[in-house]
Design an enzyme around this catalytic site. Structure first.
Site, short mmCIF file in Angstrom:
data_model
loop_
_atom_site.label_atom_id
_atom_site.label_comp_id
_atom_site.label_asym_id
_atom_site.label_seq_id
_atom_site.Cartn_x
_atom_site.Cartn_y
_atom_site.Cartn_z
N TYR A 28 -4.40 25.18 4.14
CA TYR A 28 -5.08 25.27 2.84
C TYR A 28 -6.52 24.78 2.96
O TYR A 28 -7.46 25.42 2.46
CB TYR A 28 -4.30 24.47 1.81
CG TYR A 28 -4.98 24.32 0.46
CD1 TYR A 28 -5.12 25.42 -0.39
CD2 TYR A 28 -5.47 23.08 0.05
CE1 TYR A 28 -5.74 25.29 -1.63
CE2 TYR A 28 -6.09 22.95 -1.19
CZ TYR A 28 -6.22 24.05 -2.02
OH TYR A 28 -6.84 23.91 -3.24
N GLU A 50 -4.07 22.77 -11.22
CA GLU A 50 -4.66 21.43 -11.30
C GLU A 50 -4.03 20.65 -12.45
O GLU A 50 -3.80 19.44 -12.33
CB GLU A 50 -6.18 21.51 -11.47
CG GLU A 50 -6.94 22.05 -10.27
CD GLU A 50 -6.93 21.13 -9.07
OE1 GLU A 50 -6.49 19.97 -9.19
OE2 GLU A 50 -7.34 21.57 -7.98
N TRP A 58 -1.02 16.82 -4.49
CA TRP A 58 -1.37 18.23 -4.35
C TRP A 58 -0.41 18.94 -3.39
O TRP A 58 -0.10 20.12 -3.57
CB TRP A 58 -2.80 18.40 -3.86
CG TRP A 58 -3.18 19.83 -3.71
CD1 TRP A 58 -3.48 20.49 -2.56
CD2 TRP A 58 -3.25 20.82 -4.76
NE1 TRP A 58 -3.73 21.82 -2.82
CE2 TRP A 58 -3.61 22.05 -4.15
CE3 TRP A 58 -3.05 20.79 -6.14
CZ2 TRP A 58 -3.76 23.23 -4.89
CZ3 TRP A 58 -3.20 21.96 -6.86
CH2 TRP A 58 -3.55 23.16 -6.24
#
Length: 201
Positions: A28, A50, A58
């Protein structure tokens, strides 16, 4: 082997510690994080994820992203904006995503707000979000140097709230700005610094 704030991997590329070991986070970081996202659907997805990430790691959200995309019709704002009570119940029963009722409701409400922006004089979601690009970007050497908010993220948060969005606080909006290339918070020693084309290294 490491330098100031970065970890040099077996591939001899320098990354921050959070992206140095987990293969999913590393991929990522190397291919997506910090690259410009300028389309409505892409920004709606990032904004939604988010919001779901708030209070969680995350990595958790990234692992669940395929399930999120399936559950929310690929984050098509028009499809999500049309969701009703049955869809909310379906989402709350989906173990593949984060089952938070307030965040689910916010995502549906934010899809409707996204559609409303298409006729807004301030521009659609992409133009509105990118209008808060600062004159300068941070130049962090270590992770401790990376800010969590900025005057622009505070202003973006207020602007989106005025337009009917929720779960768009200043910290969440700064994370969004980092993720979609509006600011470059890659550490100065990272191999990704300056690769977005938005900011020089």
């Amino acid at each position: 082997m490491s330098g100031p704030g970065v970890v040099v991997g077996p591939d001899r590329l320098a990354r921050p510690a959070w992206a140095a070991t987990d293969p999913l986070l590393r991929d990522y970081y190397d291919t997506e994080w910090g690259m410009p996202v300028r389309d409505e659907r892409g920004l709606f997805e990032r904004l939604s994820l988010e919001a779901f990430q708030s209070g969680l790691s995350w990595a958790t959200i990234l692992r669940k992203r395929p399930a999120f995309r399936a559950a929310f019709d690929g984050f098509d704002p028009e499809a999500v904006a049309a969701y009703g009570e049955a869809d909310e119940a379906r989402l709350m029963a989906d173990a593949g995503i984060v089952r938070n009722r307030a965040k689910v409701a916010a995502t549906i409400g934010n899809a409707r707000a996204t559609l409303a922006l298409r006729d807004d004089p301030d521009g659609d979601l992409a133009r509105l979000v990118w209008s808060f690009r600062p004159a300068e970007t941070p130049r962090p050497v270590t992770y401790a140097d990376v800010p969590t908010t900025s005057p622009e993220s505070v202003a973006l948060s207020k602007a989106l709230k005025r337009k009917g969005f929720s779960f768009v606080g200043p910290t969440t909006m700064f994370a969004l700005m980092e993720a979609v290339g509006i600011v470059d918070t890659h550490l100065l020693g990272s191999h990704r610094r300056g690769t977005s084309g938005v900011w020089p290294a």
